[in-house]
Design an enzyme around this catalytic site. Structure first.
Site, PDB file in Angstrom:
ATOM      1  CG  HIS A 243       0.119 115.044   1.446  1.00 59.65           C
ATOM      2  ND1 HIS A 243       1.231 114.580   2.091  1.00 59.65           N
ATOM      3  CD2 HIS A 243      -0.083 114.188   0.411  1.00 59.65           C
ATOM      4  CE1 HIS A 243       1.707 113.517   1.470  1.00 59.65           C
ATOM      5  NE2 HIS A 243       0.919 113.265   0.447  1.00 59.65           N
TER       6      HIS A 243
HETATM    7  C1  BDR Z   1       1.327 117.570  -2.149  1.00 57.81           C
HETATM    8  O1  BDR Z   1       1.478 117.281  -3.532  1.00 57.81           O
HETATM    9  C2  BDR Z   1       0.242 117.015  -4.109  1.00 57.81           C
HETATM   10  O2  BDR Z   1       0.297 115.877  -4.901  1.00 57.81           O
HETATM   11  C3  BDR Z   1      -0.755 116.912  -2.991  1.00 57.81           C
HETATM   12  O3  BDR Z   1      -2.009 117.422  -3.400  1.00 57.81           O
HETATM   13  C4  BDR Z   1      -0.153 117.751  -1.900  1.00 57.81           C
HETATM   14  O4  BDR Z   1      -0.497 119.110  -2.027  1.00 57.81           O
HETATM   15  C5  BDR Z   1       1.974 116.466  -1.337  1.00 57.81           C
HETATM   16  O5  BDR Z   1       3.324 116.394  -1.644  1.00 57.81           O
END
Ligand code: BDR
Ligand code: CA
Length: 314
Positions: A243
């Site tokens: 992400h």
């Molecule tokens: C987001 O949530 C976190 O767990 C990850 O680092 C990312 O920023 C994804 O939903």
């Protein structure tokens, strides 16, 4: 082109560390002024330690790391050990980094830096709950003038949520902070799960990174191999998303992404839709657009960029 003046606000977090390494390996395009940390995937002390570890691994110990908010604006922290492990960094050894934190809080740093910056000069990459920036804006609303753009990893519309059926983790963790940032009128770009769930690892892509054979790529592969398992199982995906690194890739190569200006609202009412992003893709609400919402991403383009940049590190 002059490099982008950038502050990275983050809660490392496996994919946050990949994002930090990608950014630190791109000094021609990104002038990283500071890394500010927030409670999110893990507690603040662990997030701040992991950010300092990433900084050490990126060979960029001159970048200051500040610790910020230990909890969201109005709620208790929600951590994500199920995805990122107890230490927030699966697959690699975690230890106390050589260099400590910068003095003072991340919120104070944001107020001072944005408050004294040239108008519309600083970009913020928000890789976790948006608590630090919200606190800074609440305490000193005039700092909005120093901000060029805020790029957020958060939200989900075409893709379902990843912490509830409809909410993405970063917005769920602190929707009130997201509302403050949105309400400030700052220029916003969102990279939601819609886009990040298109940028998936594969055996070939992990092999591409492994072949770089430097410490940075070995660490990234070890982290990803451990981190992607939970998402692959839960969502029956052929690979795992990275992400937060998509935010940095968007800053480096916006042509890898497609989106459009839309009206976005975040639901902060208690109930089953808490933390949901209401993304008005088709303009049904007839409200003025307040974000650029990224809906498509070029996955192989992303991994080619990540490989080329990690190859520059030790
Ligand atoms: C987001 O949530 C976190 O767990 C990850 O680092 C990312 O920023 C994804 O939903
Ligand atoms: Ca994150």
């Amino acid at each position: 082109m002059a490099p982008i003046d950038l502050i990275i606000d983050t809660d490392p977090g496996a994919d946050d560390v990949v994002a930090l390494l990608l950014a630190m390996a791109s000094p021609n395009e990104l002038n990283i002024r500071a890394i500010t940390t927030v409670a999110g995937n893990v507690s603040l002390d662990k997030a701040a330690r992991n950010a300092r570890l990433a900084r050490e691994w990126g060979g960029r110990e001159e970048i200051p790391v500040y610790a910020g908010a230990p909890a969201p604006l109005q709620r208790s922290p929600v951590y994500a050990q199920d995805i990122h492990g107890d230490e927030g960094l699966p697959g690699v050894e975690v230890y106390e980094p050589r260099k400590g934190l910068a003095e003072g809080s991340a919120v104070r740093y944001l107020i001072d830096t944005l408050g004294s910056a040239e108008p519309h000069s600083i970009t913020l990459a928000m890789l976790g709950p948006q608590t630090n920036l919200a606190l800074a804006l609440l305490q000193a609303p005039e700092i909005v003038r120093g901000i060029k753009e805020v790029v957020v990893m958060g939200g989900a519309h075409f893709n379902g949520g990843n912490i509830t059926p409809v909410a993405e983790f970063n917005l769920f963790a602190d929707p009130h902070a997201a509302e403050v940032v949105m309400g400030s009128g700052v220029r916003l770009t969102y990279l939601p799960l819609d886009a990040t769930h298109q940028v998936l690892t594969s055996e070939a892509r992990l092999a591409q990174l492994r072949a770089l054979n430097n410490s940075a790529s070995q660490r990234v592969v070890a982290i990803l191999e451990a981190y992607i398992k939970a998402d692959m199982t839960r969502y029956d995906l052929p690979g795992g998303p990275v992400h937060d690194a998509c935010v940095i890739a968007w800053l480096l190569r916006p042509q890898l992404f497609e989106g459009r200006r839309i009206y976005l609202q975040v639901d902060s009412r208690e109930g089953p839709t808490f933390g949901q992003s209401i993304a008005d893709w088709h303009g049904a609400l007839q409200q003025p657009a307040n974000v650029t919402w990224i809906a498509r991403a070029d996955a192989q383009g992303f991994f080619d960029l990540l490989s080329a940049r990690l190859a520059r590190l030790m």
